[in-house]
Design a protein around this motif. Sequence first.
Motif, PDB file in Angstrom:
ATOM      1  N   THR A  19       0.847  -1.186   0.000  1.00  0.00           N
ATOM      2  CA  THR A  19       0.000   0.000   0.000  1.00  0.00           C
ATOM      3  C   THR A  19       0.883   1.237   0.000  1.00  0.00           C
ATOM      4  N   GLU A  21       0.752   5.746  -0.502  1.00  0.00           N
ATOM      5  CA  GLU A  21       0.042   6.991  -0.744  1.00  0.00           C
ATOM      6  C   GLU A  21       0.838   7.775  -1.780  1.00  0.00           C
ATOM      7  N   ASN A  23       1.189  11.238  -4.323  1.00  0.00           N
ATOM      8  CA  ASN A  23       0.893  12.663  -4.259  1.00  0.00           C
ATOM      9  C   ASN A  23       0.273  13.197  -5.549  1.00  0.00           C
ATOM     10  N   GLN A  89     -10.055   3.776 -10.683  1.00  0.00           N
ATOM     11  CA  GLN A  89     -10.394   3.018  -9.478  1.00  0.00           C
ATOM     12  C   GLN A  89      -9.716   1.663  -9.360  1.00  0.00           C
ATOM     13  N   GLU A 112      -7.765   4.793  -4.382  1.00  0.00           N
ATOM     14  CA  GLU A 112      -8.766   5.468  -3.555  1.00  0.00           C
ATOM     15  C   GLU A 112      -8.308   6.907  -3.351  1.00  0.00           C
ATOM     16  N   GLU A 113      -9.055   7.824  -3.927  1.00  0.00           N
ATOM     17  CA  GLU A 113      -8.672   9.225  -3.843  1.00  0.00           C
ATOM     18  C   GLU A 113      -8.955   9.776  -2.458  1.00  0.00           C
ATOM     19  N   LYS A 114      -7.973  10.514  -1.946  1.00  0.00           N
ATOM     20  CA  LYS A 114      -8.087  11.155  -0.636  1.00  0.00           C
ATOM     21  C   LYS A 114      -7.588  12.583  -0.808  1.00  0.00           C
ATOM     22  N   GLY A 115      -8.522  13.491  -1.154  1.00  0.00           N
ATOM     23  CA  GLY A 115      -8.125  14.866  -1.451  1.00  0.00           C
ATOM     24  C   GLY A 115      -7.308  14.885  -2.734  1.00  0.00           C
ATOM     25  N   ASN A 116      -6.128  15.475  -2.679  1.00  0.00           N
ATOM     26  CA  ASN A 116      -5.240  15.516  -3.846  1.00  0.00           C
ATOM     27  C   ASN A 116      -4.238  14.378  -3.838  1.00  0.00           C
ATOM     28  N   LYS A 117      -4.469  13.365  -3.026  1.00  0.00           N
ATOM     29  CA  LYS A 117      -3.597  12.199  -2.946  1.00  0.00           C
ATOM     30  C   LYS A 117      -4.399  10.955  -3.306  1.00  0.00           C
ATOM     31  N   THR A 118      -3.672   9.876  -3.566  1.00  0.00           N
ATOM     32  CA  THR A 118      -4.332   8.616  -3.897  1.00  0.00           C
ATOM     33  C   THR A 118      -3.711   7.497  -3.082  1.00  0.00           C
ATOM     34  N   LEU A 119      -4.554   6.715  -2.428  1.00  0.00           N
ATOM     35  CA  LEU A 119      -4.096   5.510  -1.749  1.00  0.00           C
ATOM     36  C   LEU A 119      -4.120   4.387  -2.773  1.00  0.00           C
TER      37      LEU A 119
END
Length: 163
Positions: A19, A21, A23, A89, A112-119
């Motif tokens: 996993t 994160e 940017n 996705q 999985e988008e988290k704001g301007n970041k992606t997990l």
Amino acid sequence: MAASASASESIDARTVVITRELNAPARIVFEAMSKPEHVIKWFGPVGWPLTKCDMDFRVGGKFSFAMTGPNGVQNTPFGGTYREIVPNQRIVYDNGFEIEGAGRMVHTITLEEKGNKTLLTFSTLFDTVAMRNEHVGMGFVVGVNSGFDQLNDLVETMAKNAG
């Protein structure tokens, strides 16, 4: 022919999950993973550039890659078939060396988008526990993470240029 998992080899025992994160938004990460002009810039560990990158990025489409080592010798090509693609996705594909009897693995990438970041979650299911252990012993996790470091650098630049 490749060995197949026995009933005693659970899915968990045959799986590696990484996993990260990244940017950049998911749409940029997806673009970097789905177009050969981007994939060639990040795929594989540092020092092992992707020197063959043939992609037919669609469900049922095939890909074939090869990396060249620091000694200048291209490794055995590997490739597979895209099984599932959900833009921004999910990407699912099988993979293995392009030689008779080579084992296979199935990679599932979720974004999985988290704001301007992606997990990014990268799950690899190997045919057998022995195959998993062999790949891990040869540096699979270190190599994938090295590639993801390069992917993060690329998507950061792409995100800045996008806007």
